[in-house]
Design a protein around this motif. Sequence first.
Motif, PDB file in Angstrom:
ATOM      1  N   GLY A 174       0.849  -1.321   0.026  1.00 35.72           N
ATOM      2  CA  GLY A 174      -0.102  -0.038  -0.062  1.00 35.72           C
ATOM      3  C   GLY A 174       0.733   1.198  -0.041  1.00 35.72           C
ATOM      4  O   GLY A 174       0.568   2.132  -0.516  1.00 35.72           O
ATOM      5  N   LYS A 175       1.955   1.208   0.585  1.00 33.23           N
ATOM      6  CA  LYS A 175       2.819   2.410   0.697  1.00 33.23           C
ATOM      7  C   LYS A 175       3.549   2.830  -0.863  1.00 33.23           C
ATOM      8  O   LYS A 175       3.679   3.999  -0.597  1.00 33.23           O
ATOM      9  CB  LYS A 175       3.978   2.377   1.540  1.00 33.23           C
ATOM     10  N   ASP A 178       0.560   5.409  -4.871  1.00 38.37           N
ATOM     11  CA  ASP A 178       0.364   6.800  -4.337  1.00 38.37           C
ATOM     12  C   ASP A 178      -0.749   7.065  -5.466  1.00 38.37           C
ATOM     13  O   ASP A 178      -1.398   6.090  -6.029  1.00 38.37           O
ATOM     14  CB  ASP A 178       1.624   7.694  -4.833  1.00 38.37           C
ATOM     15  N   ASP A 179      -1.303   8.468  -5.626  1.00 39.49           N
ATOM     16  CA  ASP A 179      -2.443   8.871  -6.540  1.00 39.49           C
ATOM     17  C   ASP A 179      -2.051   8.379  -7.751  1.00 39.49           C
ATOM     18  O   ASP A 179      -3.255   8.128  -8.302  1.00 39.49           O
ATOM     19  CB  ASP A 179      -2.449  10.504  -6.270  1.00 39.49           C
ATOM     20  N   PRO A 189      -5.435   5.118  -3.324  1.00 41.15           N
ATOM     21  CA  PRO A 189      -4.164   5.220  -2.802  1.00 41.15           C
ATOM     22  C   PRO A 189      -4.210   4.383  -1.427  1.00 41.15           C
ATOM     23  O   PRO A 189      -4.994   4.457  -0.602  1.00 41.15           O
ATOM     24  CB  PRO A 189      -4.117   6.725  -2.586  1.00 41.15           C
ATOM     25  N   GLY A 190      -2.855   4.033  -1.316  1.00 44.32           N
ATOM     26  CA  GLY A 190      -2.597   3.387   0.097  1.00 44.32           C
ATOM     27  C   GLY A 190      -3.156   1.993   0.489  1.00 44.32           C
ATOM     28  O   GLY A 190      -2.802   1.460   1.508  1.00 44.32           O
ATOM     29  N   THR A 192      -3.267  -2.083  -0.355  1.00 48.43           N
ATOM     30  CA  THR A 192      -2.308  -3.089  -0.936  1.00 48.43           C
ATOM     31  C   THR A 192      -3.196  -3.724  -2.109  1.00 48.43           C
ATOM     32  O   THR A 192      -4.346  -4.100  -2.066  1.00 48.43           O
ATOM     33  CB  THR A 192      -1.912  -4.167   0.070  1.00 48.43           C
TER      34      THR A 192
END
Length: 437
Positions: A174-175, A178-179, A189-190, A192
């Motif tokens: 997830g990290k 991004d957008d 976003p974010g 996984t």
Amino acid sequence: MKSLHKAIKQGNSKEGYDLYQLYMESVRSRPITSLRDLLELDFDREPIELDQVESAESIMARFCTGGMSLGALSREAHETLAIGVNRVGGKSNSGEGGEDPIRFEPLSDVDGDGHSPTFSHLKGLRNGDLATSAIKQVASGRFGVTPEYLMSAKQIEIKMGQGAKPGEGGQLPGKKVDDYIAGLRLSKPGVTLISPPPHHDIYSIEDLAQLIFDLHQINPEAGVSVKLVSEVGIGTVAAGVAKANADVIQISGHDGGTGASPLSSIKHAGSPWELGLAEVHRTLFENNLRDRTLLRVDGGLKTGLDVLIAALMGAEEFGFGTIAMIAEGCIMARICHTNGCPVGITTQNERLRKKFPGTPDNIVTFFQFVAEEIRMLLAKLGYKSLQEVIGRADLLSPRADVSLEKSEMLNLNFITKLPNVKSNRNWLNHGAVNSNR
């Protein structure tokens, strides 16, 4: 790795190739780590002059990049790879996750310093450069798969598995979402993103044949490839894939990894591509199917000798993953999955991405070095082209100078005693893209 970086910085020159030879020697003198390290070339002809061997450009047309997605890689790394491979006439692979439509058209706004307002984050560009990936991948999650995406492809690859982590699907932490990545993957976003190991619509060869049919329907000009994992029984699966009208079968070995997978997924998993390639090549021959599909292999190819050995075992195209990233500046920090790559290759962190050092010329230079090495090996073997030696496993034999306790009882006939294709070469004529008629 350092010697390769130094060679690439020198460009395609005598000084650069001298440094590349140091890199070749360091690879060949390493401890025995793969099956191909136990093999050597046999010679059945007198050497010929280098100028009688096919051009580097002709050889590089057989080169591809591995299926590394935008998301696992940064925009800078992914786009630079695509532009470099397109320059040499090869095929880059989008990986699963979609592609920005801005990449589908050639550049026409590059200034004298190699910068483009369209791709302001890249350097070393030229007018006419194309940043799109020739091979567009379709995985079980269907991330980023749209009609426009499929229509932009020269080849569409169905991802049935990953060589470095068989039994698992693609995964993006997830990290890293991004957008921009979420927009391309039609996600949020974010979150996984994981492609389930089995395709939700493929539980048999008949199901796979239906998907191949559907992809041929939406883009009749594009060939369809199927990516399989090198493992026991792959030959039987490949026979079914060939009957299902696949244009290309990709055999992926365990070596390498991705810019997103946790280490627990890729450690001690998978099998060498040598075993998978030999089994598929033999099985297709025994079932009179070899002429129906082209074979591509990837999974830790590092040098021209690796490529030549793969060709002798039956491969016709060759994929480069990790080594292509090293060519554009990867320092093997081995923290790809953390989003903290210090040279901006496998991260979406904008601060780290600004440190990306690569240019398309770096990719071009590396592939030129590999192609020249292949040309020199072919000249020593006495053959004028790679086409002439594909499938010629009779030109391989176990090394006599290797004495390892673990390999003393190892019988290498499985990968050196393949079907005799010395006189019959018709199976290499695969024809045009398979149609649905």
